[in-house]
Scaffold this motif. Structure first.
Motif, PDB file in Angstrom:
ATOM      1  N   LEU A  40       9.998 -28.301  -1.400  1.00  0.00           N
ATOM      2  CA  LEU A  40       9.807 -29.550  -2.131  1.00  0.00           C
ATOM      3  C   LEU A  40      10.966 -29.632  -3.115  1.00  0.00           C
ATOM      4  N   GLY A  41      11.983 -30.413  -2.748  1.00  0.00           N
ATOM      5  CA  GLY A  41      13.210 -30.413  -3.518  1.00  0.00           C
ATOM      6  C   GLY A  41      13.935 -29.084  -3.352  1.00  0.00           C
ATOM      7  N   ASP A  42      14.736 -28.724  -4.330  1.00  0.00           N
ATOM      8  CA  ASP A  42      15.430 -27.432  -4.303  1.00  0.00           C
ATOM      9  C   ASP A  42      14.710 -26.373  -5.119  1.00  0.00           C
ATOM     10  N   ARG A  43      13.634 -26.776  -5.811  1.00  0.00           N
ATOM     11  CA  ARG A  43      12.982 -25.856  -6.737  1.00  0.00           C
ATOM     12  C   ARG A  43      11.862 -25.055  -6.087  1.00  0.00           C
ATOM     13  N   LEU A  44      11.047 -25.681  -5.252  1.00  0.00           N
ATOM     14  CA  LEU A  44       9.837 -25.042  -4.728  1.00  0.00           C
ATOM     15  C   LEU A  44       9.997 -24.737  -3.244  1.00  0.00           C
ATOM     16  N   TRP A  45       9.710 -23.491  -2.885  1.00  0.00           N
ATOM     17  CA  TRP A  45       9.790 -23.049  -1.499  1.00  0.00           C
ATOM     18  C   TRP A  45       8.536 -22.254  -1.167  1.00  0.00           C
ATOM     19  N   LEU A  46       8.035 -22.419   0.057  1.00  0.00           N
ATOM     20  CA  LEU A  46       6.784 -21.777   0.445  1.00  0.00           C
ATOM     21  C   LEU A  46       6.877 -21.226   1.852  1.00  0.00           C
ATOM     22  N   ALA A  47       6.362 -20.019   2.016  1.00  0.00           N
ATOM     23  CA  ALA A  47       6.145 -19.429   3.335  1.00  0.00           C
ATOM     24  C   ALA A  47       4.704 -18.953   3.367  1.00  0.00           C
ATOM     25  N   GLY A  48       3.966 -19.342   4.390  1.00  0.00           N
ATOM     26  CA  GLY A  48       2.562 -18.963   4.408  1.00  0.00           C
ATOM     27  C   GLY A  48       1.931 -19.138   5.771  1.00  0.00           C
ATOM     28  N   ASP A  49       0.705 -18.700   5.846  1.00  0.00           N
ATOM     29  CA  ASP A  49      -0.154 -18.844   7.025  1.00  0.00           C
ATOM     30  C   ASP A  49      -1.321 -19.701   6.560  1.00  0.00           C
TER      31      ASP A  49
ATOM     32  N   MET B 124      -0.773 -21.201  12.924  1.00  0.00           N
ATOM     33  CA  MET B 124      -0.715 -19.825  12.441  1.00  0.00           C
ATOM     34  C   MET B 124       0.735 -19.431  12.255  1.00  0.00           C
ATOM     35  N   SER B 125       0.973 -18.605  11.283  1.00  0.00           N
ATOM     36  CA  SER B 125       2.339 -18.193  10.974  1.00  0.00           C
ATOM     37  C   SER B 125       2.343 -16.757  10.484  1.00  0.00           C
ATOM     38  N   ALA B 126       3.519 -16.156  10.569  1.00  0.00           N
ATOM     39  CA  ALA B 126       3.790 -14.900   9.877  1.00  0.00           C
ATOM     40  C   ALA B 126       4.792 -15.196   8.776  1.00  0.00           C
ATOM     41  N   PHE B 127       4.677 -14.485   7.672  1.00  0.00           N
ATOM     42  CA  PHE B 127       5.615 -14.727   6.581  1.00  0.00           C
ATOM     43  C   PHE B 127       5.857 -13.448   5.805  1.00  0.00           C
ATOM     44  N   ALA B 128       6.932 -13.450   5.034  1.00  0.00           N
ATOM     45  CA  ALA B 128       7.252 -12.324   4.163  1.00  0.00           C
ATOM     46  C   ALA B 128       7.998 -12.854   2.958  1.00  0.00           C
ATOM     47  N   ALA B 129       7.870 -12.156   1.850  1.00  0.00           N
ATOM     48  CA  ALA B 129       8.585 -12.512   0.622  1.00  0.00           C
ATOM     49  C   ALA B 129       9.041 -11.237  -0.067  1.00  0.00           C
ATOM     50  N   VAL B 130      10.223 -11.303  -0.659  1.00  0.00           N
ATOM     51  CA  VAL B 130      10.769 -10.181  -1.423  1.00  0.00           C
ATOM     52  C   VAL B 130      11.318 -10.729  -2.726  1.00  0.00           C
ATOM     53  N   VAL B 131      10.974 -10.072  -3.831  1.00  0.00           N
ATOM     54  CA  VAL B 131      11.477 -10.454  -5.153  1.00  0.00           C
ATOM     55  C   VAL B 131      11.934  -9.188  -5.852  1.00  0.00           C
ATOM     56  N   GLY B 132      13.134  -9.230  -6.524  1.00  0.00           N
ATOM     57  CA  GLY B 132      13.542  -8.096  -7.335  1.00  0.00           C
ATOM     58  C   GLY B 132      14.977  -7.695  -7.137  1.00  0.00           C
ATOM     59  N   ARG B 133      15.383  -6.699  -7.904  1.00  0.00           N
ATOM     60  CA  ARG B 133      16.775  -6.269  -7.939  1.00  0.00           C
ATOM     61  C   ARG B 133      17.110  -5.225  -6.875  1.00  0.00           C
ATOM     62  N   ARG B 134      16.092  -4.615  -6.286  1.00  0.00           N
ATOM     63  CA  ARG B 134      16.358  -3.495  -5.375  1.00  0.00           C
ATOM     64  C   ARG B 134      17.221  -3.917  -4.185  1.00  0.00           C
ATOM     65  N   ASP B 135      16.969  -5.102  -3.619  1.00  0.00           N
ATOM     66  CA  ASP B 135      17.616  -5.476  -2.366  1.00  0.00           C
ATOM     67  C   ASP B 135      18.970  -6.141  -2.576  1.00  0.00           C
ATOM     68  N   GLY B 136      19.043  -7.102  -3.499  1.00  0.00           N
ATOM     69  CA  GLY B 136      20.300  -7.752  -3.816  1.00  0.00           C
ATOM     70  C   GLY B 136      21.012  -8.290  -2.597  1.00  0.00           C
TER      71      GLY B 136
ATOM     72  N   SER C 292      -3.089 -17.695   3.434  1.00  0.00           N
ATOM     73  CA  SER C 292      -2.419 -16.737   2.558  1.00  0.00           C
ATOM     74  C   SER C 292      -0.978 -17.214   2.489  1.00  0.00           C
ATOM     75  N   PHE C 293      -0.367 -17.126   1.324  1.00  0.00           N
ATOM     76  CA  PHE C 293       0.981 -17.665   1.199  1.00  0.00           C
ATOM     77  C   PHE C 293       1.704 -17.055   0.010  1.00  0.00           C
ATOM     78  N   ALA C 294       3.026 -17.273   0.010  1.00  0.00           N
ATOM     79  CA  ALA C 294       3.888 -16.901  -1.105  1.00  0.00           C
ATOM     80  C   ALA C 294       4.728 -18.132  -1.441  1.00  0.00           C
ATOM     81  N   LEU C 295       4.680 -18.581  -2.693  1.00  0.00           N
ATOM     82  CA  LEU C 295       5.366 -19.802  -3.125  1.00  0.00           C
ATOM     83  C   LEU C 295       6.362 -19.448  -4.224  1.00  0.00           C
ATOM     84  N   TRP C 296       7.637 -19.700  -3.971  1.00  0.00           N
ATOM     85  CA  TRP C 296       8.698 -19.381  -4.916  1.00  0.00           C
ATOM     86  C   TRP C 296       9.026 -20.605  -5.763  1.00  0.00           C
ATOM     87  N   ASP C 297       8.953 -20.430  -7.091  1.00  0.00           N
ATOM     88  CA  ASP C 297       9.348 -21.466  -8.041  1.00  0.00           C
ATOM     89  C   ASP C 297      10.691 -21.044  -8.624  1.00  0.00           C
TER      90      ASP C 297
END
Length: 610
Positions: free
Chosen positions: A81-90, A1-13, A140-145
Motif C-alpha cells: 500500500l504505497g511505498d510504506r506498507l508491505w505485507l506477506a501472509g497466508d 493459500m500462501s507461504a511467507f517469510a520475514a526477516v528483520v535485523g542487522r545480522r543479515d544485511g 497468519s501474516f507479517a506486515l512491514w511498516d
C-alpha cells in the motif's frame, strides 16, 4: 493459500536476499505457483528487486511470498500500500463485505476488488496495530511498516494458520513454514527437550508456544506482536477470545433453525472461491451438513466427495452412508483405501516431516491428500462439530437461561425424545474422576534425567469459559492445534488448502447463544436443519465410533514394531532408556504397543533430521 517469510535485523544485511531465497527453497508444496521477495533499507526505502549480496545498500528487513492458488483472483505478493506498507501472509478473510464497509466508513478509498491481503493493508492504514482485532477468518501474516520500521505479526483466533518465529537477538525471522525458519543460518539445530518428552508422554507437544526445536517458537492462536528494527520484539497480546454472547431469544424455534442455516451458509460460502472443491465426506452429520450447505449456497461450484474405506475386520459403515449422501446431493463420489501398513510413511524415500508425529497411518493420509489435491486446491473439512455443539451442563446453562426456561425446554425434550437431556450431573463419572487420576505419568521408557529436566508435561487447560467450558476446552486445547497443522502441505506433501467451516467465529458465536436444549443435544440442530436434504438414516444415526477386531489392529502394529531397529539412534538415546525399551520390545504386550510405536516414530524422525 500462501507461504511467507520475514526477516528483520542487522545480522543479515547485504546477505538478506540470499537468506530469503534459502528460506523460500523449503516451501515445496506450500507455494507451487510462484515466489517473490522484497527488501527494505534502514532508511525505510524499498530496495531494487535486483539487490544481491555485495550490493552497496544493505537491507534492514525483507519479505518473501510464495503462492498456492486456492481462490480465484489470488495474486503473488508481497503486497503493498504505497511505498510504506508491505505485507506477506497466508490470509483468507471472512465477512469481506462488512470489513469493506467499515474501511470506507473510516475513510479508506477502495476500488471494490481488493484481495484479502490488500484489505489487511487497508485495515492497518486505518486502525494501526489494532486492525487485527477487526479481522475474521484464517490468517497468519507479517506486515512491514517502513515509516515506523516495525513488523506486525499475527495469527488467527482458531489457530488454523500457523506462524513460527525465532528471535536471535540481532535478527528476527518468521514464517508459516517451520522448515523456513530453520533454514535461517542463525537458527541452530538444537532440540527442545521438553517437547520430545511431551511427545513421548502424550503424542503431541503440550506447549502451544514451543516447537521441537530450541530456537523456534510457535505463536499461539489469537496472538499478535510487534517487532521493532531498533528495539527488538515487543510483548505479545491477545487480539481475540472465544465469544461469550448473550442469550438469543426467538419466539418461534423455527427461527433458530433458519438463522443457523444462514450463518452456516455464510461460513461455507466464504470458503468457496474456486470453481471446484473437494470434501472429505463421512456418513455422520458434520461433513454431510457442510456438503448440503455448499450445494445450497454455491450451486455453481463443482463438489467432489472422498471417503476412505477400511478392511472388513473393522466395522465401518461410512462408505455406504457417504455414498448415499453424495447420491442424494448429486455430487461426484470417490472411495480410497483408508488402511495401510502401520508406519508405512517411514519407508517413503526422502520424506522429512516438520516435527515428530504420532499417526501410524499417516501414509494413508498423505495418499488421500494427493488424490483430493488432484481434484481441487481446496478441501472442505467437517471437523469439529462435536466440539461446536457440545452441550454445557445444567449449572452453566443457568448462567444464561432462567430456571423456568431450562425446565420447560428440558421437559419438552424429554417428552419428544423419550430421554433426558445432558445436564452434566453424572454421579458415576464424577466418582470415577475422583478415584482415578486421568493423567498418565511419564512413560517407563523415558530416561529419568530427561523427564526431570523437562518438568511437568501435562496439557495446559484452556481458560474456563463462562457458559461452554467443554466446547471451549476442545476447540482451544493443545490436542486440536496439531490436527490443523498436519493438514498443511508441509506435512501432507499435497498443494491444497484445507477449509474448516465449523471453526468459523460467527458460527461459534451463534451456536453458543442459542438454547442448548434442544439444539446442542446430540446435534439436534443439524438433525432438524437438514431434514429433507440428507438421508433419514444419516439424520437418525447416533454418534458411532469405529469398532473392529482389536487383535487385527494390534497384530498389524506388533508386526511393524518388531521390524524396527533394536539399536536406537544416539539422538533417541538421549530421551529413551535403552534397557527399558528393549525389555518392553521383547515382551511386546498389547498395552505397550502405543508407546513402542511412538518410540519408533520418534526414532525415525530423528534419523531423518540428523
Amino acid at each position: 493459500m500462501s507461504a511467507f517469510a520475514a526477516v528483520v535485523g542487522r545480522r543479515d544485511g547485504e546477505a538478506l536476499p540470499r537468506t530469503l531465497r534459502a528460506m523460500a527453497a523449503t516451501w515445496g508444496a506450500e507455494a507451487p505457483h510462484g515466489l517473490a521477495q522484497r527488501c527494505f533499507g534502514a532508511d525505510a526505502a524499498v530496495l531494487p528487486l535486483e539487490l544481491s549480496e555485495g550490493a552497496p545498500r544493505a537491507a534492514a528487513a525483507g519479505l518473501a511470498h510464495g503462492l498456492l492458488v486456492a481462490r480465484d483472483g489470488a495474486t503473488l505478493g508481497p503486497h503493498a500500500l504505497g511505498d510504506r506498507l508491505w505485507l506477506a501472509g497466508d490470509i483468507r478473510l471472512d465477512a469481506q463485505g462488512a470489513l469493506t464497509q467499515a474501511l470506507r466508513d473510516a475513510g479508506a478509498a477502495l476500488r471494490g476488488d481488493e484481495c484479502d491481503d490488500q484489505l489487511v493493508l487497508q485495515a492497518y492504514a486505518a486502525w494501526g496495530d489494532a486492525c487485527v482485532a477487526r479481522l475474521i477468518g484464517d490468517f497468519s501474516f507479517a506486515l512491514w511498516d517502513g515509516e515506523r520500521r516495525t513488523l506486525l505479526c499475527a495469527r488467527d483466533g482458531a489457530g488454523v494458520r500457523p506462524l513460527y518465529f525465532a528471535d536471535l537477538g540481532d535478527a528476527f525471522v518468521c514464517s508459516n513454514v517451520l522448515a523456513a525458519v530453520r533454514a535461517h543460518p542463525g537458527v541452530s539445530a538444537s532440540l527442545h527437550e521438553p517437547a520430545i518428552v511431551s511427545f513421548l508422554q502424550w503424542g503431541f507437544n503440550v506447549d502451544a508456544a514451543r516447537t521441537t526445536f530450541a530456537d523456534v517458537r510457535r505463536l499461539p492462536a489469537a496472538r499478535q506482536f510487534l517487532v521493532s528494527a531498533s528495539r527488538g520484539v515487543h510483548q505479545e497480546c491477545t487480539h481475540w477470545t472465544y465469544p461469550d454472547p448473550p442469550p438469543l431469544h426467538y419466539a418461534d424455534d423455527r427461527q433458530y433453525v433458519e438463522r443457523f442455516r444462514e450463518v452456516l451458509g455464510e461460513a461455507v460460502r466464504d470458503r468457496l472461491r474456486v470453481s471446484r472443491v473437494a470434501i472429505q465426506l463421512s456418513g455422520g452429520l458434520d461433513s454431510p451438513s457442510i456438503a448440503a450447505t455448499a450445494r445450497r449456497v454455491a450451486p455453481g461450484v463443482a463438489l467432489e466427495a472422498f471417503t476412505f474405506r477400511l478392511p472388513p475386520e473393522i466395522a465401518y459403515d461410512e462408505p455406504r452412508l457417504a455414498a448415499e449422501v453424495a447420491h442424494r446431493l448429486g455430487v461426484a463420489y470417490h472411495e480410497a483405501d483408508g488402511w495401510g501398513e502401520p508406519l508405512a510413511y517411514s519407508d517413503e524415500p526422502g520424506l522429512v516431516l516438520p516435527e515428530p508425529i504420532d499417526e501410524p497411518e499417516f501414509a494413508v493420509t498423505r495418499d488421500g491428500a494427493a488424490q483430493m489435491a488432484a481434484c481441487s486446491p481446496v478441501l472442505l473439512n467437517g471437523e469439529d462439530g462435536d466440539a461446536l455443539l457440545s452441550p454445557p451442563g445444567l449449572l452453566r446453562m443457568l448462567r444464561m437461561w432462567s430456571v423456568s426456561q431450562v425446565a420447560r425446554r428440558a421437559a419438552r425434550y424429554t417428552w419428544a425424545h423419550r430421554r433426558f437431556p445432558h445436564t452434566g450431573l453424572w454421579v458415576r463419572r464424577r466418582l470415577r474422576d475422583l478415584l482415578h487420576d486421568p493423567l498418565p505419568g511419564v512413560p517407563s521408557v523415558v530416561r529419568a534425567d530427561a523427564a526431570r529436566r523437562s518438568g511437568d508435561q501435562h496439557p495446559i487447560a484452556a481458560a474456563n469459559h463462562r457458559t461452554h467450558p467443554e466446547a471451549h476446552a476442545d476447540l482451544a486445547g493443545g490436542a486440536w492445534l496439531p490436527v490443523l497443522e498436519r493438514s498443511r502441505p508441509a506435512w501432507t506433501g499435497a498443494s491444497q488448502e484445507t477449509a474448516w467451516p465449523l471453526l468459523d467465529a460467527r458460527l461459534i458465536a451463534f451456536v453458543w447463544s442459542i438454547p442448548p436444549i434442544p439444539w446442542c443435544q446430540r446435534k439436534e440442530m443439524l438433525r432438524v436443519a437438514f431434514r429433507g436434504e440428507l438421508p433419514d438414516e444419516v439424520l437418525r444415526r447416533p454418534k458411532t465410533p469405529v469398532r473392529g477386531d482389536a487383535a487385527f489392529v494390534s497384530d498389524a502394529l506388533r508386526r511393524r514394531v518388531r521390524r524396527m531397529p533394536v539399536r536406537l539412534t544416539a539422538a533417541t538415546g538421549q530421551f529413551i532408556d535403552a534397557d527399558a525399551f528393549l525389555d518392553m520390545l521383547s515382551v511386546c504386550r498389547t498395552d505397550d504397543l502405543p508407546m513402542l510405536v511412538r518410540v519408533a516414530q520418534l526414532d525415525w524422525w530423528l534419523r531423518r533430521w540428523t
